[in-house]
Write a protein that holds these residues in place. Sequence first.
Motif, mmCIF file in Angstrom:
data_model
loop_
_atom_site.group_PDB
_atom_site.id
_atom_site.type_symbol
_atom_site.label_atom_id
_atom_site.label_comp_id
_atom_site.label_asym_id
_atom_site.label_seq_id
_atom_site.Cartn_x
_atom_site.Cartn_y
_atom_site.Cartn_z
ATOM 1 N N LEU A 200 -1.659 1.238 -0.875
ATOM 2 C CA LEU A 200 -1.268 2.173 -1.931
ATOM 3 C C LEU A 200 -1.339 1.529 -3.312
ATOM 4 O O LEU A 200 -1.751 2.182 -4.279
ATOM 5 N N THR A 201 -0.961 0.265 -3.422
ATOM 6 C CA THR A 201 -1.101 -0.404 -4.723
ATOM 7 C C THR A 201 -2.559 -0.460 -5.122
ATOM 8 O O THR A 201 -2.919 -0.203 -6.286
ATOM 9 N N TRP A 202 -3.447 -0.785 -4.172
ATOM 10 C CA TRP A 202 -4.871 -0.837 -4.480
ATOM 11 C C TRP A 202 -5.379 0.523 -4.946
ATOM 12 O O TRP A 202 -6.109 0.631 -5.935
ATOM 13 N N ILE A 203 -4.997 1.577 -4.255
ATOM 14 C CA ILE A 203 -5.447 2.915 -4.613
ATOM 15 C C ILE A 203 -4.944 3.295 -6.004
ATOM 16 O O ILE A 203 -5.677 3.887 -6.810
ATOM 17 N N CYS B 227 -9.835 6.023 2.483
ATOM 18 C CA CYS B 227 -9.648 5.991 1.033
ATOM 19 C C CYS B 227 -9.658 4.555 0.525
ATOM 20 O O CYS B 227 -10.346 4.222 -0.449
ATOM 21 N N THR B 228 -8.922 3.684 1.179
ATOM 22 C CA THR B 228 -8.848 2.275 0.780
ATOM 23 C C THR B 228 -10.222 1.630 0.837
ATOM 24 O O THR B 228 -10.639 0.919 -0.089
ATOM 25 N N ARG B 229 -10.937 1.858 1.916
ATOM 26 C CA ARG B 229 -12.241 1.212 2.107
ATOM 27 C C ARG B 229 -13.284 1.702 1.110
ATOM 28 O O ARG B 229 -14.072 0.913 0.575
ATOM 29 N N LEU B 230 -13.293 3.005 0.856
ATOM 30 C CA LEU B 230 -14.270 3.530 -0.093
ATOM 31 C C LEU B 230 -14.045 2.946 -1.489
ATOM 32 O O LEU B 230 -14.994 2.541 -2.169
ATOM 33 N N LEU B 231 -12.799 2.869 -1.916
ATOM 34 C CA LEU B 231 -12.513 2.333 -3.246
ATOM 35 C C LEU B 231 -12.713 0.822 -3.306
ATOM 36 O O LEU B 231 -13.095 0.292 -4.356
#
Length: 275
Positions: free
Chosen positions: A237-240, A188-192
């Motif tokens: 989580l902050t990035w997401i 999830c982190t990498r895709l975003l």
Amino acid sequence: MTPPPTRSGPGAAGKRRPRSYAAAKIRTAVLTQFGHVREAAGTLTPEQLSGPTRLGDWTVRELLAHVSTALGAVERALALPEPAKAEVAALDWPFGTAANAEGIADRGRALADGAPDIAALLARTEERFTEILETTADARPLAVGAGAMSLADYLVTRTVELVVHTDDLNDAVPGLDVPFDRQALAACTRLLADALAVKAPGASTEVRIPPFAVVQCVEGPRHTRGTPPNVVETDPLTWIRLATGRTRWERAVDDAAVRASGERADLGALLPLMA
């Protein structure tokens, strides 16, 4: 996915080479994260299920129903005529979610209304999805909202749905603390993060999201060695939350959840990335 309203982004992942993901690990990650949500749903009281969430007028019950539709979408896609080939990748998906938000929200509400036992609904969805994974090849093209996409790529997008809505669920029910599967959180982190690099191509700013991702973005002088002049660093989580509109850039900076240095390190105008 239906977070607060957002600015639209480009739908052009073709300008950036898509990251590769280990298909077997992604399959396991999706099943594991969904299982965490299903187990948590079985512990909720009727009062908690009827409680509010940060997603507008969605209740916790409707949020959980939406999580079910995130995996049910694979079964729905398999029921459609098979596309000749997969023409888009997982990286195209974040930019196409806004157009489908209303229909997705309506589907989730209808499913919640027709499922008095939400935990049982999730259990049935998990069972059907497991059967699908056992009988469907990773390369099988699916007709989904973003276009014709392989099952393997589409499952990467499911990590985003599951991680983001697990965070929504934890926010809505204090103390629930549904865990995050590490592989799902990483994907999830990498895709975003890659979606940001597509939206703002360039190499003047380095965005660090340890331990999962580092991307360069934003037009300007290219950095080649030493400490980059423009650096943004935050936790996954902050990035997401920033990428999906759950947290605003200014608030995250004020709360010291984001560390930004350099004249091109302000990403506020680029976020959120998707709706």
